[in-house]
Design an enzyme around this catalytic site. Structure first.
Site, short mmCIF file in Angstrom:
data_model
loop_
_atom_site.label_atom_id
_atom_site.label_comp_id
_atom_site.label_asym_id
_atom_site.label_seq_id
_atom_site.Cartn_x
_atom_site.Cartn_y
_atom_site.Cartn_z
N LYS A 70 0.81 -1.23 0.00
CA LYS A 70 0.00 0.00 0.00
C LYS A 70 0.85 1.28 0.00
O LYS A 70 0.47 2.26 -0.61
CB LYS A 70 -0.93 0.02 1.21
CG LYS A 70 -2.08 -0.98 1.14
CD LYS A 70 -3.00 -0.81 2.34
CE LYS A 70 -4.13 -1.80 2.33
NZ LYS A 70 -5.09 -1.56 3.41
N ASP A 106 -9.93 3.09 2.65
CA ASP A 106 -10.00 2.48 4.00
C ASP A 106 -10.56 3.46 5.03
O ASP A 106 -11.36 3.07 5.89
CB ASP A 106 -8.61 2.02 4.46
CG ASP A 106 -8.18 0.71 3.83
OD1 ASP A 106 -9.05 -0.07 3.42
OD2 ASP A 106 -6.95 0.48 3.77
P1 NDP Z 1 0.60 -3.46 9.42
O1 NDP Z 1 1.40 -4.70 9.28
O2 NDP Z 1 0.93 -2.24 8.62
O3 NDP Z 1 0.61 -2.99 10.99
C1 NDP Z 1 0.34 -3.91 12.00
C2 NDP Z 1 0.46 -3.19 13.35
O4 NDP Z 1 0.11 -4.13 14.36
C3 NDP Z 1 1.87 -2.71 13.68
O5 NDP Z 1 1.81 -1.51 14.38
C4 NDP Z 1 2.40 -3.86 14.57
O6 NDP Z 1 3.44 -3.48 15.44
C5 NDP Z 1 1.14 -4.15 15.36
N1 NDP Z 1 1.16 -5.46 16.01
C6 NDP Z 1 1.20 -6.67 15.44
N2 NDP Z 1 1.17 -7.64 16.38
C7 NDP Z 1 1.10 -7.00 17.59
C8 NDP Z 1 1.05 -7.43 18.94
N3 NDP Z 1 1.06 -8.74 19.26
N4 NDP Z 1 0.97 -6.50 19.91
C9 NDP Z 1 0.96 -5.19 19.62
N5 NDP Z 1 1.01 -4.71 18.35
C10 NDP Z 1 1.08 -5.60 17.36
O7 NDP Z 1 -0.91 -3.90 9.16
P2 NDP Z 1 -2.16 -2.96 8.84
O8 NDP Z 1 -2.06 -1.76 9.68
O9 NDP Z 1 -2.31 -2.78 7.38
O10 NDP Z 1 -3.38 -3.89 9.29
C11 NDP Z 1 -3.61 -4.20 10.67
C12 NDP Z 1 -4.80 -5.13 10.74
O11 NDP Z 1 -5.97 -4.44 10.31
C13 NDP Z 1 -4.62 -6.33 9.82
O12 NDP Z 1 -4.64 -7.51 10.58
C14 NDP Z 1 -5.77 -6.29 8.86
O13 NDP Z 1 -6.43 -7.53 8.77
C15 NDP Z 1 -6.72 -5.26 9.44
N6 NDP Z 1 -7.28 -4.42 8.38
C16 NDP Z 1 -8.63 -4.49 8.17
C17 NDP Z 1 -9.22 -3.74 7.20
C18 NDP Z 1 -10.69 -3.85 7.00
O14 NDP Z 1 -11.18 -3.43 5.94
N7 NDP Z 1 -11.44 -4.33 7.98
C19 NDP Z 1 -8.43 -2.85 6.33
C20 NDP Z 1 -7.02 -2.83 6.64
C21 NDP Z 1 -6.47 -3.62 7.63
P3 NDP Z 1 4.98 -3.74 15.02
O15 NDP Z 1 5.27 -2.79 13.90
O16 NDP Z 1 5.72 -3.44 16.27
O17 NDP Z 1 5.07 -5.17 14.57
#
Ligand code: NDP
Length: 284
Positions: A70, A106
């Site tokens: 993205k 989004d």
């Molecule tokens: P990214 O990979 O860009 O970001 C994920 C975030 O989650 C990071 O800040 C990461 O931290 C954090 N994270 C992951 N695991 C943990 C944990 N155990 N504890 C704390 N923080 C954690 O993903 P996106 O932001 O694009 O997407 C996030 C979620 O949102 C996805 O799972 C996706 O399915 C959902 N989503 C849903 C949409 C919808 O239409 N409903 C649209 C877009 C996304 P770190 O960097 O430290 O790993």
């Protein structure tokens, strides 16, 4: 293109097999009698530029973009709208006579899903968990929808602060950042919690511990909780919020509405929301 040619669409991601977008868009096209194809394209980062160029030359009408492309997509397009630039990510591309234009649906997908669920956004006091692309879209969308304050919390506080710094130049609300373990204070006067990490995804062994650590019990009784993760629909965080009597919203509504906006861009036709929702639920 002749009238017999289909509207060609697809989604770029790595991996992309899990995407439910094909089912949603194909069901919508069928309901409207449109000749449309929608394919999944599993593309590695190093192949992205070449694949985008192929789709342009092959006459694709557009495509969606999912993880991890993205952000990188922005530099591969001819134009990017101001909202996608503010978010720093494109999830929808439209092809107009050789020009590729990037959008981010989004943010509006999220605010429409919340409004549809009866969650008030104007003057909302928001806490967002996570600092990735989804958190970014949520921050911009909710600020534009009139939120009074936005607290960004991430396990790496510096990541939340960086996100805060970049969105606060675009959004007009009071944005603060902190680590996840600083959630108690902000949650005690929040009207909305947005779970935007991937911690609650199906199969994540940490999903229970993650929910356990969030002091949801400190939230006001009339607060709402949305989890952007939609697989599973009832995440550990939503189950905990429900157990405390809070209003809960799952991530399927956001998925539906971001797709519906993209469908309207590509086809110029109102999206058949009920048909699309049904297709997403059937893919559950
Ligand atoms: P990214 O990979 O860009 O970001 C994920 C975030 O989650 C990071 O800040 C990461 O931290 C954090 N994270 C992951 N695991 C943990 C944990 N155990 N504890 C704390 N923080 C954690 O993903 P996106 O932001 O694009 O997407 C996030 C979620 O949102 C996805 O799972 C996706 O399915 C959902 N989503 C849903 C949409 C919808 O239409 N409903 C649209 C877009 C996304 P770190 O960097 O430290 O790993």
């Amino acid at each position: 293109m002749t009238t017999a040619d289909p509207i060609r669409l697809g989604i770029f991601g790595w991996p992309v097999e899990h995407s439910r977008s094909p089912q949603m868009h194909l069901a919508a096209a069928k309901a409207l009698g449109l000749h449309l194809t929608y394919e999944r394209f599993a593309v590695r980062a190093e192949e992205l530029a070449q694949e985008v160029d192929h789709k342009r030359r092959e006459g694709f009408r557009g495509f969606n973009v999912t993880l991890p492309h993205k952000e990188a997509m922005i530099d591969l397009l001819d134009e990017v709208d101001s909202r996608a630039l503010a978010i720093g990510a494109v999830n929808t591309v439209i092809h107009e006579a050789g020009t590729l234009i990037g959008h981010n649906t989004d943010a509006t997908g999220l605010t429409r899903a919340l409004s549809e669920a009866g969650v008030a956004l104007n003057e909302a006091r928001v806490v967002i968990l996570g600092a990735g692309g989804a958190a970014r879209a949520a921050a911009v969308g909710l600020a534009d929808a009139g939120a009074a304050s936005i607290h960004l919390l991430a396990r790496r506080a510096e990541q939340a602060r960086a996100l805060c710094g970049s969105v606060s130049t675009h959004v007009m609300c009071d944005v603060e950042a902190g680590a996840l373990d600083e959630a108690k204070g902000p949650l005690s006067h929040a009207s909305l919690l947005v779970q935007a990490t991937s911690a609650t995804l199906e199969g994540n062994p940490d999903a229970d511990a993650f929910a356990e650590a969030i002091p949801i019990d400190k939230m006001p009784n009339d607060a709402a909780v949305i989890d952007l993760v939609y697989a599973p629909r009832q995440t550990t965080v939503l189950k905990k919020a429900k157990a405390h009597g809070l209003k809960t919203v799952d991530g399927l509504g956001m998925l539906l509405h971001q797709g519906a906006i993209a469908f309207e861009y590509w086809t110029g036709r109102p999206a058949p929301l009920d048909v699309m929702r049904y297709a997403l639920e059937a893919a559950d």
